[in-house]
Design a protein around this motif. Structure first.
Motif, PDB file in Angstrom:
ATOM      1  N   GLN A 194       1.466  11.983  12.809  1.00 52.69           N
ATOM      2  CA  GLN A 194       1.866  11.978  11.392  1.00 52.69           C
ATOM      3  C   GLN A 194       1.115  10.873  10.636  1.00 52.69           C
ATOM      4  O   GLN A 194       0.860   9.806  11.196  1.00 52.69           O
ATOM      5  CB  GLN A 194       3.373  11.754  11.289  1.00 52.69           C
ATOM      6  N   MET A 197       2.052   6.140   5.854  1.00 51.87           N
ATOM      7  CA  MET A 197       2.190   6.181   4.398  1.00 51.87           C
ATOM      8  C   MET A 197       1.873   4.848   3.719  1.00 51.87           C
ATOM      9  O   MET A 197       1.632   4.811   2.520  1.00 51.87           O
ATOM     10  CB  MET A 197       3.610   6.612   4.020  1.00 51.87           C
ATOM     11  N   THR A 198       1.883   3.771   4.482  1.00 50.84           N
ATOM     12  CA  THR A 198       1.661   2.445   3.846  1.00 50.84           C
ATOM     13  C   THR A 198       0.292   2.368   3.155  1.00 50.84           C
ATOM     14  O   THR A 198       0.173   1.906   2.021  1.00 50.84           O
ATOM     15  CB  THR A 198       1.743   1.322   4.910  1.00 50.84           C
ATOM     16  N   ARG A 200      -1.596   4.818   2.109  1.00 54.76           N
ATOM     17  CA  ARG A 200      -1.647   5.747   0.969  1.00 54.76           C
ATOM     18  C   ARG A 200      -0.933   5.169  -0.245  1.00 54.76           C
ATOM     19  O   ARG A 200      -1.397   5.307  -1.380  1.00 54.76           O
ATOM     20  CB  ARG A 200      -1.021   7.080   1.359  1.00 54.76           C
ATOM     21  N   LEU A 201       0.208   4.526   0.038  1.00 56.93           N
ATOM     22  CA  LEU A 201       0.963   3.906  -1.063  1.00 56.93           C
ATOM     23  C   LEU A 201       0.161   2.773  -1.712  1.00 56.93           C
ATOM     24  O   LEU A 201       0.170   2.603  -2.932  1.00 56.93           O
ATOM     25  CB  LEU A 201       2.308   3.383  -0.542  1.00 56.93           C
TER      26      LEU A 201
END
Length: 212
Positions: A194, A197-198, A200-201
């Motif tokens: 997966q 997200m860090t 991407r944020l």
């Protein structure tokens, strides 16, 4: 005597008659010529006119685009241009015999000796010396200076080109580095596959800040 006199007058009369006949003949010839010209062209000339060749496009083009024709055209244009320039120069030419008054410093006496000349301004003398030195320059030195000037210009151009190339390369490297970092952040994944997200944020935050 009387017989002789009669013969003399008779001959004169005959001579006059001959002259009259010649004049009549000339008149007749002239009349015939006039009639011919009045009727128009002769039959031969009429035939020639009728038997005129039709307009041949190929021969016309060959003539038009031939070297000889082009040279003639070019020569005509050159002559016209030269005439135009000559007329222009004649118009702009100053009137001969115009008098320009000289200042006290420029004015000179008739004598060529040092004694008896007017006192001249030092600045004017320096200027005159410069002009003289420019006029009496050696052609070899002139050519050398010209060559050096061209060489210098060439070197300057090359340096400017090199500088621009270096700047471009530097910008490219920066862009590639940025792109690589961005790709790293986006391609990070967990053990299960997966996306993280860090990263991407962070990218989204940077985008929002830059837009402000």
């Amino acid at each position: 005597m009387e017989g002789k006199r009669d013969s003399f007058f008779l001959t004169n009369k005959k001579h006059k008659q001959d002259i009259n006949k010649n004049q009549d003949n000339k008149k007749q010839v002239k009349q015939k010529q006039f009639d011919k010209s009045r009727n128009g062209l002769n039959d031969d000339e009429k035939k020639e006119q009728k038997e005129k060749k039709p307009f041949d496009k190929k021969t016309y083009r060959l003539k038009k685009y031939s070297k000889k024709y082009k040279l003639e055209q070019w020569e005509e244009q050159r002559k016209k241009k030269m005439l135009h320039e000559y007329k222009k120069s004649m118009k702009n030419e100053a009137v001969s015999g115009t008098y320009k008054p000289k200042s006290f410093d420029e004015d000179m006496t008739d004598s060529n000796n040092v004694v008896g000349k007017f006192v001249r301004h030092p600045d004017f003398l320096e200027k005159e010396l410069k002009v003289k030195s420019q006029k009496s320059k050696d052609p070899f030195l002139k050519a050398k200076e010209q060559h050096n000037k061209v060489k210098q210009e060439k070197i300057e151009k090359q340096e400017a080109k090199k500088k621009a190339q270096e700047e471009r390369n530097q910008k490219l490297q920066e862009y590639k580095k940025k792109k690589h970092e961005r790709f790293k952040k986006l391609s990070k994944k967990t053990k299960k596959g997966q996306p993280v997200m860090t990263g991407r944020l962070e990218l989204m935050l940077e985008k929002i800040q830059s837009s402000k």
